[in-house]
Design a protein around this motif. Structure first.
Motif, short mmCIF file in Angstrom:
data_model
loop_
_atom_site.label_atom_id
_atom_site.label_comp_id
_atom_site.label_asym_id
_atom_site.label_seq_id
_atom_site.Cartn_x
_atom_site.Cartn_y
_atom_site.Cartn_z
N SER A 18 0.84 -1.19 0.00
CA SER A 18 0.00 0.00 0.00
C SER A 18 0.88 1.25 0.00
CB SER A 18 -0.90 -0.01 1.24
OG SER A 18 -1.43 1.27 1.49
N SER A 19 0.37 2.31 -0.60
CA SER A 19 1.16 3.54 -0.71
C SER A 19 1.33 4.25 0.64
CB SER A 19 0.51 4.50 -1.71
OG SER A 19 -0.76 4.93 -1.26
N THR A 20 0.60 3.83 1.67
CA THR A 20 0.78 4.44 2.99
C THR A 20 1.58 3.54 3.93
OG1 THR A 20 -1.35 3.59 3.75
CG2 THR A 20 -1.32 5.82 2.82
N ILE A 21 2.15 2.46 3.41
CA ILE A 21 2.98 1.56 4.23
C ILE A 21 4.45 1.93 4.07
CG2 ILE A 21 3.89 -0.81 4.31
CD1 ILE A 21 1.10 -1.84 4.12
N TRP A 22 5.11 2.06 5.21
CA TRP A 22 6.54 2.39 5.27
C TRP A 22 7.24 1.27 6.03
CZ3 TRP A 22 8.40 7.34 3.53
CH2 TRP A 22 7.39 8.20 3.08
N PRO A 23 7.96 0.37 5.36
CA PRO A 23 8.63 -0.73 6.05
C PRO A 23 9.79 -0.25 6.92
CG PRO A 23 8.41 -1.17 3.69
CD PRO A 23 8.09 0.27 3.90
N GLU A 24 10.02 -0.97 7.99
CA GLU A 24 11.17 -0.68 8.83
C GLU A 24 12.45 -0.97 8.05
OE1 GLU A 24 11.32 -1.00 13.44
OE2 GLU A 24 11.82 -2.96 12.62
N SER A 25 13.42 -0.11 8.18
CA SER A 25 14.67 -0.25 7.43
C SER A 25 15.86 -0.17 8.37
CB SER A 25 14.78 0.85 6.37
OG SER A 25 16.07 0.88 5.79
#
Length: 318
Positions: free
Chosen positions: A200-207
């Motif tokens: 999804s365009s509002t998901i930001w994975p942990e990096s």
């Protein structure tokens, strides 16, 4: 490194263009990924990845939220953007109207839109909108850079990052701008770098890319001049298509071995033994693919400043 200098020049103009705006505040770019860790899975077509940390603009705050149980397991976050009252703050001296307490008509007439109305979907920062914004920034700023007189810029279609190539007829560099929000004071970010094909365009994975870069930088300081740890990593990542393992999995295994074996055991005479260690580790690969628990613990150790082989020795026990 030429790409580092280029990003520093971009950063100068980012600050000028975005000063007093309600877009995210951009910090200095951090080189991440294999090109800045000292190795590359492919000799040709190296991608220079940089991560640009973002902080909220005036009158806004960022709040990291984990979603469903599945998203929590994957460590996928949402960045909720919240407007903050500025009625009594020093920001009033900058002729800023409070988004919460001034009439909407007055805000529309006298002030640029809130971040909620530019780069967000609902209340959440949108990765794809942010990538398109970076694309527009790079395209607008490029003619002002000295590099534009001798280099040609080719922008690639943005989705979750801003990618472009710069060429001068003899040399060519491919650069990928990733962006994210730092978790506290650690080297862990939530970033635009995708882990799933159709996120999804509002998901930001942990990096953990910044902590990983620092891990390899630390190892480079400790390693003897004839250390072949990067050669081992390159050897297996170039075999990945035949082996069926991802570069990320192989990199995790090598980080594991680097954390438990002394630097002195990565010399040329140990090359075959280390290749055998990596090969044996691939037989128990599920250990290394259980949602990067090993990386989280390595990151914790590095972020707390415990950069010693002894402190890293047990962080791989999940």
């Amino acid at each position: 490194m030429w790409t580092r200098t280029l990003m520093e020049h971009f950063a100068i103009y980012f600050r000028r263009v975005l000063s007093n705006s309600f877009y995210p505040v951009l910090q200095g770019a951090i080189g991440v990924g294999s090109a800045f860790e000292g190795w590359s899975p492919r000799e040709q077509d190296v991608v220079y990845q940089v991560l640009i940390p973002m902080t909220p603009p005036r009158g806004h705050s960022f709040h990291l939220e984990l979603g469903t149980a599945w998203q929590r397991r994957l460590r996928n976050f949402h960045i909720r953007v919240q407007q903050e009252c500025t009625c009594t703050s020093e920001q009033q001296g900058e002729h800023m109207l409070c988004f919460l307490h001034h009439p909407e008509e007055e805000l529309r007439r006298h002030q640029d839109p809130s971040l909620l109305h530019t780069l967000c979907t609902g209340s959440y920062l949108d990765v794809e909108k942010t990538a398109r914004w970076f694309y527009q920034l790079v395209r607008a700023i490029w003619p002002a850079l000295l590099e534009s007189h001798r280099w040609h810029l080719v922008l690639l279609p943005p989705r979750r990052s801003c990618q472009f190539k710069v060429t001068n007829g003899r040399e060519s560099y491919r650069i990928e701008i990733l962006f994210g929000v730092r978790q506290g004071n650690s080297d862990v970010f939530v970033s635009s770098q995708p882990r799933q094909a159709h996120a999804s365009s509002t998901i930001w994975p942990e990096s953990y890319a910044v902590a990983e870069m620092k891990f390899f930088r630390y190892i480079a300081r400790q390693a003897p001049p004839d250390s072949l740890h990067l050669k081992c990593l390159q050897f297996f990542t170039r075999l990945q298509l035949g082996l069926g393992f991802s570069t990320y999995t192989i990199k995790t295994i090598v980080m594991h071995l680097l954390s438990i074996l002394p630097a002195s055991q990565w010399r040329r005479r140990h090359f075959v033994r280390r290749l055998m260690d990596i090969s044996e580790s691939l037989r128990v690969v599920p250990l290394y693919t259980t949602k990067d628990c090993v990386r989280i613990k390595v990151v914790d150790s590095l972020s707390l400043g415990r950069e010693t082989p002894q402190s890293l020795g047990n962080v791989w026990d999940c």
